[in-house]
Design a protein around this motif. Structure first.
Motif, mmCIF file in Angstrom:
data_model
loop_
_atom_site.group_PDB
_atom_site.id
_atom_site.type_symbol
_atom_site.label_atom_id
_atom_site.label_comp_id
_atom_site.label_asym_id
_atom_site.label_seq_id
_atom_site.Cartn_x
_atom_site.Cartn_y
_atom_site.Cartn_z
ATOM 1 N N GLY A 215 -0.248 4.416 40.063
ATOM 2 C CA GLY A 215 -1.524 4.531 40.751
ATOM 3 C C GLY A 215 -1.703 5.734 41.654
ATOM 4 N N ILE B 90 -3.774 9.855 42.175
ATOM 5 C CA ILE B 90 -4.949 10.372 42.875
ATOM 6 C C ILE B 90 -4.596 11.615 43.687
ATOM 7 N N HIS B 91 -3.365 11.640 44.221
ATOM 8 C CA HIS B 91 -2.956 12.793 45.035
ATOM 9 C C HIS B 91 -2.901 14.066 44.204
ATOM 10 N N ARG C 248 -6.576 15.053 43.328
ATOM 11 C CA ARG C 248 -7.310 15.569 44.457
ATOM 12 C C ARG C 248 -6.923 17.013 44.720
ATOM 13 N N MET D 12 -13.393 14.243 46.533
ATOM 14 C CA MET D 12 -13.323 13.889 45.133
ATOM 15 C C MET D 12 -13.890 12.500 44.924
ATOM 16 N N LYS E 192 -14.657 9.261 42.395
ATOM 17 C CA LYS E 192 -14.210 8.674 41.139
ATOM 18 C C LYS E 192 -15.423 8.190 40.363
ATOM 19 N N PRO F 236 -13.511 2.764 38.204
ATOM 20 C CA PRO F 236 -12.462 2.243 39.081
ATOM 21 C C PRO F 236 -11.096 2.824 38.792
ATOM 22 N N ARG F 237 -10.812 3.097 37.522
ATOM 23 C CA ARG F 237 -9.467 3.571 37.251
ATOM 24 C C ARG F 237 -9.422 5.066 37.040
ATOM 25 N N LEU F 238 -8.420 5.690 37.640
ATOM 26 C CA LEU F 238 -8.277 7.126 37.598
ATOM 27 C C LEU F 238 -8.194 7.625 36.174
ATOM 28 N N ARG F 239 -7.461 6.902 35.368
ATOM 29 C CA ARG F 239 -7.263 7.307 33.994
ATOM 30 C C ARG F 239 -8.594 7.352 33.254
#
Lengths: 453, 481
Positions: free
Chosen positions: B154, B157-158, B161, B169, B171, B174-177
């Motif tokens: 998870g 995100i770092h 960003r 940034m 999104k 909900p999911r970064l992927r």
């Protein structure tokens, strides 16, 4: 599933971390953007800054396509309003935290219907219920019931003098002449679903499933059958105490409450004329002595301070009070308390997480041929006990259990058929219409079919 | 710092680069132009190194924090550029490694500054790789990694960003992927659209691909010394419009896709960006039409150059170095403003500039009416002070570093102040061509190896928005026991 979580307080964060770990698409909402920023850093969620009662913000969070909205802000009224708005904008299910006792009586059903609320959760009431369960069976540190209370699962810790110690599991049933099953063992930090040749040791925390009558028989045989606590001393007039007093008084116990605030005590005695009250600071031994602590069957610490609860509970344990329960909110504190030897630590946060998780899992499984009826987290969340209802024929029905190829760390702990509980043996089979209790370690089951390899 | 996880992710990036190198390999197999061996050997090297790193640094402790994020980003871009330069060196088409490194960094950072004096002499597969690096670098290779590689925990995100341009940034899902996937799907769709429009307009497929990559990543590598001057007005218009489109925040396209038109068209940054382009085009058209002699051509030349510079692409249809001083000055200003946050473009970003002007206005009002309390609003919402301070800090750092780079580069003998200034501005803002000795008709080949390296670093600073590079180059990051 798409889930919107409004309110990133203590309970919100606990829910968030579990829901994300379960693999859901979570959108977190809060009006405090600094809280959201930390959430965004720690969990893979989308964050929307804004009040949940703001329709624009709800739309931005994708409310029209969401499967479930959970409102756990600090205010009951706001939670209800959020759920109402979300329902109106297309959310399929809503859960609201409603903790004020004034909403939790007869008006709750009406509110629920009018707001289209799928489930209200009241952490304090749920916690009170859990404490009440434990008080009913004083030897256990945790009691969960399945199938309308016919079948129970209890957790006990084995002390030096326990007759279980040193025996293989397969020998136990014959030895104690009761139908029960040891379904999970926690030793140190490891949780295992044990096999027949597993030998129990001192200090193990074990989970036992059995029919209620059989369980009582077993407890009698091994000398753990203490009667339900009759005299209960409560420390702190919190909301949990309010609900717990009601449960205890209804089941015929004597309840005594200690609090530092006179007004609180007045409120309690207004509602419950039978309650005994004592004004004083429960952290002072004299006050506890005066309340005849040593004569009590149980002592429950429910003040707002974790530290106070732990210390008072520790003191009571040294006075050999039969059963001591402490409410602890902070996870780290709960771990510390367990290390200090307090067995019965109850956390409202954990209770809520487990209730919501049960609901989410059930929602997810409602499409399959079996549905989750109950879900409990055991051994600090390291294992789960699930109750499924088998509605129609499937790959696992009609086959003797010994021929089913199950995954590792899965145990079929009970079959409930025609209101009778069966501790399954190799030749039993799962039939349509059964309720099946399954214990799963370290994996997530959504349907009963997931137990097969 | 979680070093194992850092190198594990670097390994993943190298694996990805190895796979991406298969595309130019296929091109070289098709044209049989001598690029087969260089691309194959580099791909094998990338995959080998990547697998080795992934194997050696496999760890259960997958938690990374902001610091690791910055570090991974900077290191990934450096490693990918160093390895991506190898095909040029092995094939002998750019024999010096520093030159090849400059060219590759310029590609990945979507700068488009070149040390090649004769682009036409390059083989087709090398031209393809050079432009393909623009396409990869445009949306970001770490974003691509998150989109395609499974099992990333998870905290990615770092990384994102640190790589995504802009002050904040957002999104998309909900999911970064999923967010990374959506971004790349939008990117691929727009790339395909431009490619189709160019091919329909009669541009050969290979040329179309090269220019589409250059436009999509807002890079600017072409395949002719004259850039786009020899192409038809239709083709120039298509490219000009797409350069503008790729300078827009991709979140807005997502809003269009999910049919939330109103929120998409309400974007303050978008309108500011469009107004800047319109004003600059109008001013330059008026200014250069006497020189060109034809109004239609004047407008086209002005619009093309304006979108090219403000989206930080760097294509050119005319040698704007010969334009009057006012027009050249406008272009230099546009270099610094750049395009929208969340796009593939470089520069300061329109949103930062807008926020800065609003802060200045508030400051002045505060001086006049010391008791007044005014909040700065952007995109319809009040902006908190922390964001304003970070924008101000970013600008100070940006100017400070710019001065430092300009100072270092000024040691290069034979270059005048304007050339050095615009060279640093063009590299730092990821544009490509500057003025005078580094104008659209010239190249960066006149700089010495050391200065080329410095300019490469400047490009990385610009593309990654300063902090990742600054943190990675600071000794305290390295000397920790």
């Amino acid at each position: 599933m798409r889930i919107i979580l409004v309110g990133c307080g203590k309970i919100g964060v606990a829910l968030l971390s579990v829901l994300v770990a379960e693999g859901h698409d979570v959108v977190a909402m809060d009006s405090r953007s600094d809280l959201l920023e930390t959430m965004n850093d720690r969990y893979d969620v989308m964050c929307v800054s804004g009040s949940g009662a703001d329709c624009e913000a709800l739309l931005e969070a994708g409310v029209e396509k969401t499967d479930l909205l959970i409102a756990v802000t600090g205010s009951d009224e706001l939670n209800m309003l959020i759920c109402y708005l979300a329902r109106r904008q297309g959310a399929k299910h809503t859960i609201a935290r409603i903790r004020n006792p004034q909403y939790n009586d007869k008006s709750l059903g009406f509110l629920r219907e009018q707001l289209g609320l799928s489930m209200p959760i009241n952490p304090e009431f749920l916690t009170a219920q859990e404490i009440h369960h434990i008080l009913k069976l004083p030897a256990a540190s945790k009691v969960e019931t399945f199938s309308r209370r016919n079948f129970e699962m209890v957790e006990i810790r084995l002390k030096e003098d326990s007759p279980f110690v040193g025996h293989k599991l397969e020998d136990l049933r014959g030895r104690f002449k009761a139908m029960f099953l040891v379904c999970a063992v926690q030793r140190g930090n490891e949780v295992v679903i044990p096999r027949g040749d597993y030998v129990l040791e001192i200090g193990d925390r074990i989970g036992i499933t059995a029919d209620r009558v059989e369980l009582w028989k077993l407890f009698k045989t091994i000398g753990l059958a203490k009667k339900q606590a009759r005299n209960v001393l409560l420390l702190g007039g919190s909301r949990i105490a309010f609900y717990l007093s009601k449960l205890l008084l209804n089941s015929g116990s004597n309840v005594k409450l200690i609090d530092t605030d006179k007004a609180t005590l007045h409120k309690f005695s207004d509602v419950y004329p039978a309650i005994e009250t004592e004004l004083g600071d429960g952290t002072h031994p004299e006050v506890l002595q005066e309340a005849r602590l040593q004569d009590q069957d149980a002592f429950v610490c429910l003040t707002g301070m974790d530290e106070e609860n732990i210390l008072a509970a520790y003191y009571a344990r040294a006075q050999h009070v039969g059963q001591v329960i402490a409410k602890v909110n902070i996870d780290e504190m709960a771990k510390m308390a367990a290390q200090m030897g307090l067995e019965n630590v109850v956390s409202p946060k954990a209770v809520v997480v487990s209730v919501v998780l049960r609901y989410v899992r059930a929602l997810q499984s409602s499409m399959g041929s079996s549905s989750i009826e109950n879900l409990y987290q055991l051994m600090d969340g390291k294992a789960e006990a699930l109750e499924f209802i088998v509605s129609n024929e499937a790959a696992y029905t009609g086959i003797p259990l010994k021929d089913l190829r199950l995954k590792k760390n899965i145990l079929i702990a009970g079959l409930l058929r025609d209101r009778k509980a069966i501790i399954p043996a190799g030749n039993d089979m799962i039939l349509p219409g059964d309720r099946v209790v399954v214990i799963a370690g370290q994996q997530r089951l959504n349907t009963l079919a997931d137990i097969l390899l | 710092m979680n070093r194992k996880m850092v190198f594990f992710l670097i390994g993943r990036i190298l694996l990805l680069e190895g796979c991406l190198l298969l595309l130019p390999l296929a091109v070289s197999l098709y044209y049989w132009d001598g690029g087969q061996l260089p691309f194959l050997s580099t791909a094998v090297l990338c995959v080998g190194l990547g697998m080795l790193l992934c194997k050696l640094c496999r760890t259960d402790d997958q938690v990374i924090y902001a610091k690791e994020g910055f570090f991974i980003t900077a290191l990934a871009w450096l490693c990918a550029s160093a390895l991506g330069a190898l095909p040029f060196v092995i094939s002998g088409e750019i024999p010096s490694f520093v030159d090849a490194f400059f060219e590759t960094v310029s590609g990945f950072t979507t700068t488009g500054a070149s040390i090649l004096d004769d682009v036409e002499a390059m083989s087709r597969s090398m031209l393809f790789w050079r432009s393909f690096t623009h396409w990869i670098g445009g949306m970001g290779m770490l974003v691509l990694m998150v989109a395609v590689m499974p099992n990333l925990s998870g905290q990615t995100i770092h990384i994102l960003r640190a790589e995504m341009p802009g002050p904040t940034m957002g999104k998309l899902s909900p999911r970064l992927r999923d967010t990374a996937k959506i971004l790349y799907l939008l990117y691929i769709a727009m790339t395909a659209l431009e490619l189709a429009l160019l091919v329909v307009g009669g541009m050969p497929l290979f040329d179309s691909a090269i220019h589409t990559f250059g436009t999509a990543g807002t890079g600017g590598f072409g395949m002719k010394t004259t850039s786009l001057a020899d192409y038809t007005p239709y083709q120039q218009w298509v490219i000009a419009v797409f350069m503008m489109l790729f300078g827009v925040n991709f979140n807005l396209y997502f809003l269009l896709v999910i049919r939330r038109f109103r929120s998409a068209f309400r974007s303050e940054e978008l309108w500011t960006y469009l107004v800047i382009i319109f004003l600059a085009t109008a001013l330059i058209s008026v200014n250069i039409t006497p020189q060109i002699g034809n109004t239609a051509e004047g407008i086209r030349a002005a619009y093309f150059q304006v979108t090219s510079i403000s989206s930080t692409t760097g294509f050119s249809t005319v040698n704007f170095d010969e334009w009057p001083a006012v027009s050249r000055m406008i272009l230099v200003l546009l270099m610094f403003i750049g395009a929208c946050a969340g796009s593939t473009a470089g520069g300061l970003k329109v949103s930062r500039v807008v926020l800065m002007f609003k802060t200045i206005r508030r400051e002045i009002r505060h001086l006049l009416y010391p008791r007044s309390v005014t909040s700065v609003r952007f995109e319809g919402k009040p902006v908190d002070n922390a964001t304003l301070i970070s924008v101000g800090t970013y600008f100070s750092l940006y100017i400070g570093l710019f001065a430092a780079f300009w100072f270092i580069v000024s040691f290069q003998p034979g270059f005048d102040g304007v050339s050095n200034f615009t060279a640093v501005a063009a590299c730092y803002n990821n544009i490509g061509p500057g003025l005078n000795l580094v104008g659209p008709a010239a190249s960066y080949s006149g700089y010495g190896p050391f200065f080329k390296f410095v300019l490469s670093i400047a490009m990385l600073f610009g593309r990654l928005e300063i902090y990742p590079m600054l943190i990675s180059l600071s000794p305290s990051t390295w000397l920790r026991k």
